[in-house]
Scaffold this active site. Structure first.
Site, mmCIF file in Angstrom:
data_model
loop_
_atom_site.group_PDB
_atom_site.id
_atom_site.type_symbol
_atom_site.label_atom_id
_atom_site.label_comp_id
_atom_site.label_asym_id
_atom_site.label_seq_id
_atom_site.Cartn_x
_atom_site.Cartn_y
_atom_site.Cartn_z
ATOM 1 N N LYS A 292 51.014 35.257 52.613
ATOM 2 C CA LYS A 292 49.807 35.611 53.360
ATOM 3 C C LYS A 292 49.342 34.369 54.120
ATOM 4 O O LYS A 292 49.356 33.257 53.551
ATOM 5 C CB LYS A 292 48.764 36.038 52.316
ATOM 6 C CG LYS A 292 47.489 36.632 52.837
ATOM 7 C CD LYS A 292 46.643 37.106 51.630
ATOM 8 C CE LYS A 292 45.400 37.839 52.027
ATOM 9 N NZ LYS A 292 44.644 38.329 50.861
ATOM 10 N N SER B 181 43.781 43.094 51.030
ATOM 11 C CA SER B 181 43.978 42.383 52.274
ATOM 12 C C SER B 181 45.344 41.730 52.428
ATOM 13 O O SER B 181 45.705 41.303 53.525
ATOM 14 C CB SER B 181 42.903 41.298 52.423
ATOM 15 O OG SER B 181 43.016 40.321 51.383
ATOM 16 N N SER C 59 42.845 42.715 46.504
ATOM 17 C CA SER C 59 43.718 42.433 47.648
ATOM 18 C C SER C 59 45.176 42.161 47.317
ATOM 19 O O SER C 59 46.003 42.138 48.220
ATOM 20 C CB SER C 59 43.153 41.255 48.455
ATOM 21 O OG SER C 59 41.984 41.644 49.117
#
Lengths: 70, 476
Positions: free
Chosen positions: B82, B157, B181
């Site tokens: 990420k 996320s 997330s």
């Protein structure tokens, strides 16, 4: 009033942060605050006078220490 | 050994094959990049790739194996993360326009540990703007799409992390979990994801959102792969005073026993008597019931356990999350409001309206509420089992709500079962349990006492072994 929240007072609070907000923004924040307020009313034990945020981390760590013997 | 499609291996299989010289790291990196090139237009997992340094590291890894040098547990294994973990001198966008050119001056502890273990980073993965958003939408980099069906959300996320691992582009990925997330994209994309105990993993050099709730976690295609990755990144860090000094166990130890038909003898799985299953879709409930039947076959005992008002806990966590987030973003909210997506901005504004006293009360109330959970609930079971999502994975259109009035309701439903465990700081593992009729994966969430990630891995691995492994691959 929006969901029991004084929208005009809230708008003043938000504006005092220096962030530009619209009436729509204020309404949305009021809805969220109402839910938080209701949750707090349902959950907070009273009194919290002697409680500290620090003890939360000791509880996490301490539970793991005790876990060895569980 | 001939490996016909090395990208289909698990992380541990790939690491083993490389260490034994049966598979070249460079060939594996090439195979992964071939998939990235082919699938990026469909999935939009990556924000950036870095083929040259990745290939150079892979060649060095192969030479090390040839020279008989000691290799780390991730030697030569392709990973991607990420885009919120800092590496000195390299852009880290945090999925945002505001940090489009941000170049950190230090490197995240988790990245350093993965490097030392021999992992090879292929690039940076898509994510919700500033890790705020549970669907996978991103106004700046475009929506990340689900490998099982691009019309559906990936969850967020850590959207790119879930999609890239599921699509076989990489073998594992870092994510962050402040309200679900890691677990949500793991569930929606059909991979395994763990949110460790608060403090289990250093947050030094990772983009903050909420210091009281943020956890760094990992996603991979098997429970054992997640166990290996967590073993590598967990532990004390002199750069992060809030990282726990608790000894990190070898999370892989004992996982081989998962093959034993009675591997869960002595384990009690608790099913909460309220909130988490309320309103659960019938198909999802059936899959969860089937997974509990498997636990029982493996020797586990299933019991109903009492829990408090976790719906209220879910709402109360907003009194911590948004003030902490808003404080970090205050300057940009004043000066660059137009550079935020409308949804991100709308959620941050909530933090400006929460009174300081309420924030502090919500913070201090964590202790008695966690005490109650440990005493009332975890005294009766080793792990809790709850759905990650109460309904089948939704489409992107259904959840494209921007910052409008529907936002609170739609997003609230998605994080309803994940966020309470961030408030409590407890470890939680998302494990695939099959597919709903729309063809999308579903998952159970296993939750344990603080720092008992080992128990989660044991239970998750037993389930995985019982179903013959998570071998289904998206139709790509």
């Amino acid at each position: 009033m929006r969901d029991g929240i004084d929208a005009a007072a809230l708008e003043t609070v938000l504006a005092s942060s220096g962030v530009k907000v619209t009436r729509q923004d204020v309404d949305a924040v009021a809805r969220s605050l109402a839910r938080i307020r209701d949750a707090a009313a349902a959950l907070f034990p009273s009194p919290l006078l002697d409680e500290t945020g620090e003890r939360f981390f000791r509880l996490l760590e301490g539970d793991a220490d005790e876990g060895a013997g569980r | 050994m001939s490996v016909s499609d090395p990208t289909a291996l698990t992380l541990r299989q790939a690491a083993s094959a490389i260490a034994q010289g049966r598979l070249h790291a460079e060939a594996l990196v090439d195979a992964c990049y071939d998939r990235v090139e082919r699938l990026q237009p469909t999935l939009n997992c990556f924000i950036r790739t870095a083929p040259d340094p990745a290939r150079a590291k892979a060649r060095a890894a192969d030479m090390a194996v040839k020279a008989g040098r000691t290799t780390g547990p991730l030697h030569g294994v392709p990973l991607a993360h990420k885009d919120m973990f800092y590496r000195v001198g390299e852009i880290c966008s945090c999925g945002s326009k505001i940090r489009a050119d941000y170049v950190p001056d230090h490197t995240a502890t988790v990245l350093k540990r993965l490097d030392v273990a021999g992992g090879i980073e292929l690039g940076r993965l898509n994510m919700a703007e500033f890790a705020m958003g549970p669907t996978g939408h991103n106004d700046h980099f475009g929506r990340c799409r689900n490998p099982w069906n691009p019309e559906y959300i990936t969850g967020g996320s850590s959207s790119g992390s879930g999609a890239a691992v599921a699509a076989g582009l990489v073998f594992g990925a870092l994510g962050s979990d402040t309200g679900g997330s890691v677990r949500l994209p793991a569930a929606a994309c059909g991979v395994v994801g763990i949110k460790p105990t608060l403090g289990r993993v250093s947050r030094y050099g990772t983009m903050p959102l909420s210091q009281s709730l943020d956890c760094v976690g990992v996603l991979a295609r098997s429970v054992g792969d997640c166990a290996r990755l967590l073993s590598v990144i967990a532990g004390a860090d002199s750069n992060d005073g809030l990282a726990s000094r608790h000894t990190v166990p070898d999370y892989e130890r004992g996982l081989d026993q998962a093959l034993d038909p009675r591997s869960l003898a002595g384990i009690t799985v608790g099913v909460p008597d309220r909130y988490y299953y309320e309103g659960t879709d019938g198909e999802v409930a059936e899959l969860l019931a089937a997974s509990r039947a498997i636990f029982e076959k493996r020797g586990a005992k299933i019991v109903d356990v009492p829990v408090g008002d976790h719906g209220a806990v879910n709402d109360l966590s907003n009194a911590i999350l948004w003030p902490e987030g808003a404080a970090l973003h205050l300057s940009s909210l004043r000066d660059r409001a137009h550079d935020y997506a409308s949804q991100t901005r709308a959620r941050l504004l909530v933090g400006l309206g929460v009174p300081a006293t309420l924030y502090l009360e919500a913070t201090r109330a964590r202790t008695p509420l966690l005490e109650e959970l440990l005493q009332r609930t975890f005294s009766k079971c080793d792990v809790l089992q709850v759905p990650v999502l109460k309904r089948p994975v939704p489409t992107a259109i259904e959840t494209d709500v921007g910052g409008g009035a529907a936002m609170q309701e739609i997003l609230g439903q998605i994080v309803a079962n994940t966020r309470p465990f961030n408030y409590f700081g407890l470890p939680a593992l998302s494990v695939p349990i099959g597919f709903t009729r729309n063809g999308l994966p579903q998952a159970m969430q296993l939750v344990a006492r603080p720092f008992r990630e080992d128990v989660l891995f044991r239970v998750g691995a037993a389930y995985e072994a019982a179903v013959g492994g998570f071998t289904a691959r998206p139709p790509l």
